[in-house]
Design a protein around this motif. Structure first.
Motif, PDB file in Angstrom:
ATOM      1  N   PRO A 234     -13.789   7.255  10.129  1.00  0.00           N
ATOM      2  CA  PRO A 234     -14.749   6.536   8.900  1.00  0.00           C
ATOM      3  C   PRO A 234     -15.874   6.101   9.539  1.00  0.00           C
ATOM      4  CG  PRO A 234     -12.472   5.905   8.819  1.00  0.00           C
ATOM      5  CD  PRO A 234     -12.554   6.391  10.365  1.00  0.00           C
ATOM      6  N   SER A 235     -16.789   5.692   8.526  1.00  0.00           N
ATOM      7  CA  SER A 235     -18.286   4.800   9.072  1.00  0.00           C
ATOM      8  C   SER A 235     -17.816   3.576   9.331  1.00  0.00           C
ATOM      9  CB  SER A 235     -19.006   4.796   7.887  1.00  0.00           C
ATOM     10  OG  SER A 235     -18.467   4.395   6.853  1.00  0.00           O
ATOM     11  N   GLY A 236     -18.596   2.999  10.180  1.00  0.00           N
ATOM     12  CA  GLY A 236     -18.287   1.552  10.955  1.00  0.00           C
ATOM     13  C   GLY A 236     -17.768   0.314   9.793  1.00  0.00           C
ATOM     14  N   ASP A 237     -18.340   0.466   8.669  1.00  0.00           N
ATOM     15  CA  ASP A 237     -17.765  -0.976   8.008  1.00  0.00           C
ATOM     16  C   ASP A 237     -16.471  -0.451   7.336  1.00  0.00           C
ATOM     17  OD1 ASP A 237     -18.916   1.628   6.491  1.00  0.00           O
ATOM     18  OD2 ASP A 237     -19.731   0.168   4.757  1.00  0.00           O
TER      19      ASP A 237
ATOM     20  N   VAL B 275      -8.687  -2.538   1.504  1.00  0.00           N
ATOM     21  CA  VAL B 275      -9.752  -2.093   2.387  1.00  0.00           C
ATOM     22  C   VAL B 275     -11.012  -2.411   1.448  1.00  0.00           C
ATOM     23  CG1 VAL B 275     -10.778  -0.073   3.423  1.00  0.00           C
ATOM     24  CG2 VAL B 275      -8.591  -0.723   3.702  1.00  0.00           C
ATOM     25  N   CYS B 276     -10.953  -1.896   0.064  1.00  0.00           N
ATOM     26  CA  CYS B 276     -12.164  -1.943  -0.709  1.00  0.00           C
ATOM     27  C   CYS B 276     -12.781  -3.520  -0.883  1.00  0.00           C
ATOM     28  CB  CYS B 276     -11.816  -1.549  -2.311  1.00  0.00           C
ATOM     29  SG  CYS B 276     -11.738   0.362  -2.389  1.00  0.00           S
ATOM     30  N   ALA B 277     -11.588  -4.385  -1.154  1.00  0.00           N
ATOM     31  CA  ALA B 277     -12.091  -5.954  -1.108  1.00  0.00           C
ATOM     32  C   ALA B 277     -12.514  -6.389   0.093  1.00  0.00           C
ATOM     33  CB  ALA B 277     -10.744  -6.703  -1.676  1.00  0.00           C
ATOM     34  N   GLN B 278     -12.346  -5.880   1.148  1.00  0.00           N
ATOM     35  CA  GLN B 278     -12.778  -6.390   2.607  1.00  0.00           C
ATOM     36  C   GLN B 278     -14.171  -5.721   2.718  1.00  0.00           C
ATOM     37  OE1 GLN B 278     -11.299  -8.576   4.806  1.00  0.00           O
ATOM     38  NE2 GLN B 278     -13.102  -8.384   5.885  1.00  0.00           N
ATOM     39  N   VAL B 279     -14.191  -4.600   2.280  1.00  0.00           N
ATOM     40  CA  VAL B 279     -15.627  -4.111   2.656  1.00  0.00           C
ATOM     41  C   VAL B 279     -16.766  -4.683   1.598  1.00  0.00           C
ATOM     42  CG1 VAL B 279     -17.257  -2.003   1.934  1.00  0.00           C
ATOM     43  CG2 VAL B 279     -14.914  -1.507   3.152  1.00  0.00           C
ATOM     44  N   GLN B 280     -16.163  -5.072   0.221  1.00  0.00           N
ATOM     45  CA  GLN B 280     -16.952  -5.598  -0.657  1.00  0.00           C
ATOM     46  C   GLN B 280     -17.347  -7.079  -0.387  1.00  0.00           C
ATOM     47  OE1 GLN B 280     -15.299  -6.627  -4.325  1.00  0.00           O
ATOM     48  NE2 GLN B 280     -17.461  -6.459  -5.713  1.00  0.00           N
ATOM     49  N   ALA B 281     -16.330  -7.614   0.313  1.00  0.00           N
ATOM     50  CA  ALA B 281     -16.593  -9.041   1.054  1.00  0.00           C
ATOM     51  C   ALA B 281     -17.641  -9.083   2.193  1.00  0.00           C
ATOM     52  CB  ALA B 281     -15.338  -9.796   1.565  1.00  0.00           C
TER      53      ALA B 281
ATOM     54  N   ASP C 108     -22.214  -0.688  13.903  1.00  0.00           N
ATOM     55  CA  ASP C 108     -21.280  -1.781  14.663  1.00  0.00           C
ATOM     56  C   ASP C 108     -21.701  -3.340  14.030  1.00  0.00           C
ATOM     57  OD1 ASP C 108     -20.134   0.217  15.987  1.00  0.00           O
ATOM     58  OD2 ASP C 108     -21.589   0.007  17.711  1.00  0.00           O
ATOM     59  N   GLU C 109     -22.907  -3.502  13.837  1.00  0.00           N
ATOM     60  CA  GLU C 109     -23.237  -4.803  13.266  1.00  0.00           C
ATOM     61  C   GLU C 109     -22.421  -5.167  12.103  1.00  0.00           C
ATOM     62  OE1 GLU C 109     -27.133  -7.368  12.127  1.00  0.00           O
ATOM     63  OE2 GLU C 109     -27.337  -5.526  13.166  1.00  0.00           O
ATOM     64  N   LEU C 110     -22.414  -4.288  11.166  1.00  0.00           N
ATOM     65  CA  LEU C 110     -21.825  -4.679   9.915  1.00  0.00           C
ATOM     66  C   LEU C 110     -20.127  -4.740  10.160  1.00  0.00           C
ATOM     67  CD1 LEU C 110     -23.172  -1.803   7.613  1.00  0.00           C
ATOM     68  CD2 LEU C 110     -23.400  -4.379   7.199  1.00  0.00           C
ATOM     69  N   GLY C 111     -19.554  -4.175  11.128  1.00  0.00           N
ATOM     70  CA  GLY C 111     -18.256  -4.161  11.485  1.00  0.00           C
ATOM     71  C   GLY C 111     -17.891  -5.578  12.091  1.00  0.00           C
TER      72      GLY C 111
END
Length: 439
Positions: A55-58, A25-31, A100-103
């Protein structure tokens, strides 16, 4: 607080620990965002226990991407207590970009990554394809002179391996390459069946060659398949269809680099037309066949897939005999003698016993037509010393026996003995000390 069984089940299906899931999950958020969040196994544990429900959107988008689900509901996430327990460490100000845009950005990024991984997957490489090409070339060359019992298992094993590879995944260009290999191998299997006298099996293999050629968009393979179908129709006695198939092969739009396939097709057409009684058209096709050879480039494959000059002269002799008449019979003798000379002068590994037998039988037929019984017997003796024959040589011998039986010399002792010998050898099963036939 209700445990999140959906998330726990998805993680266990992947056989990940809570720490491994957090790392992904960390790697995906960072990407997706450029941030480097600090999540650990405890965060996943809290999600699975239900301590964090939204959790928050991202992070929701990252979870969907990591577990490859289409919606947050499949993760067991619920929009409860959204103003508390966001479940992620404080992050820089993201008010300029809605969650939502970040997601959406994260999900789109993962979709592209998944497509790239899918497109890159392959079960072959350049070395595998190179080896398959080398194996096909070796078998095509060996088919001319090696006994079929030694080749049949190799052909079957290699076909099975190529078919297995085609059931897997490879790049589109690699798939086309495999279909070309599968087509040539099916061509070898077709020749095996024809040599054994199994016409239906030969036809099935030939249709497979056509299908492989169509998928691979390989005109030379398709043209060769038409030449084989023409050959099979000729030995079935369907001369009109044999001529039509050869003509269709010529109409496939073969361009430069097609080798001798055009000369082969025109020679097949000429032979079929002559056998069907259209001598004038046969002679015209014969001229075109020799013109095509004069401009032909080297063949893509050797051996049974090539059309050597000796074979073309053998076809010429057969065609001229079928056209008939004193002039054409004399030309047939010249052509067949030329074929014999070329076969005998060639290397042992390229010398086809079946094609050589065919040329000798054409000479025997020509001598009988001229009333030269002694010359015919000499040519037949060259053939009858073999222990076994392919199906088409057996057909030729039987036709020759019919010709002998209708001649004025049929009751002489030498001719009676010769016919008895022909009857004895043609009663044996076809195959395969001589592994090729007069194609």
């Amino acid at each position: 607080m209700m445990a999140n069984e959906s998330l726990r089940r998805l993680r266990r299906e992947q056989r990940w620990t809570q720490a491994q899931a957090a790392q992904r999950v960390c790697a995906q958020v960072q990407a997706a965002t450029g941030r480097d969040p600090e999540l650990d196994a405890n965060w996943i544990s809290r999600l699975e226990r239900g301590a964090i429900t939204w959790p928050s959107g991202d992070y929701r988008a990252a979870l969907c991407a990591v577990f490859q689900v289409g919606s947050e509901a499949e993760l067991g996430l619920h929009p409860k207590r959204s103003n508390q327990h966001t479940g992620a460490p404080p992050s820089p100000d993201t008010s300029a970009e809605p969650a939502d845009e970040l997601g959406s950005i994260a999900a789109d990024s993962e979709l592209s990554a998944r497509l790239a991984r899918h497109a890159a997957a392959t079960n072959v490489n350049a070395l595998v394809l190179e080896q398959l090409d080398a194996d096909v070339e070796r078998l095509a060359r060996d088919f001319v002179s090696r006994p079929l019992p030694l080749l049949i298992p190799e052909i079957r094993t290699l076909r099975t391996e190529v078919f297995r590879l085609l059931e897997g995944r490879q790049h589109p260009g690699q798939t086309r390459h495999l279909y070309v290999v599968a087509g040539w191998l099916s061509g070898l299997a077709a020749h095996v069946s024809l040599d054994l006298g199994h016409q239906p099996s030969a036809s099935t293999h030939a249709r497979t060659v056509v299908q492989c050629a169509e998928i691979a968009e390989h005109p030379r393979l398709r043209a060769w398949a038409r030449s084989f179908q023409s050959l099979a129709a000729y030995w079935e006695g369907d001369y009109r269809r044999a001529a039509d198939l050869a003509r269709a092969g010529c109409a496939d739009g073969l361009g430069p680099g097609s080798g001798t396939i055009t000369a082969r097709l025109l020679s097949l057409e000429a032979r079929a037309l002559a056998a069907g009684g259209d001598g004038r058209s046969a002679l015209r096709s014969l001229v075109l066949a020799h013109e095509a050879r004069s401009t032909a480039e080297p063949d893509e494959l050797p051996g049974v897939f090539a059309f050597p000059e000796a074979k073309q002269w053998a076809y010429t002799g057969t065609t001229l005999l079928a056209v008939g008449g004193d002039e054409q019979v004399q030309r047939a003798i010249t052509a067949s003698n030329r074929a014999v000379e070329l076969y005998q002068a060639g290397p042992d590994g390229e010398r086809s016993p079946g094609d050589l037998h065919a040329a000798h039988l054409d000479l025997a037929t020509a001598y009988l037509v001229n009333g030269e019984v002694e010359g015919a017997g000499s040519e037949l003796d060259t053939v009858l010393v073999a222990e076994q024959y392919t199906a088409s040589i057996t057909i030729r011998l039987r036709k020759l026996d019919t010709l002998i039986a209708s001649g004025p010399y049929r009751d002489s002792r030498p001719v009676v003995d010769l016919r008895e010998h022909i009857l004895e050898v043609t009663s044996r099963p076809a195959i395969v000390s001589t592994p090729t036939e007069p194609r």
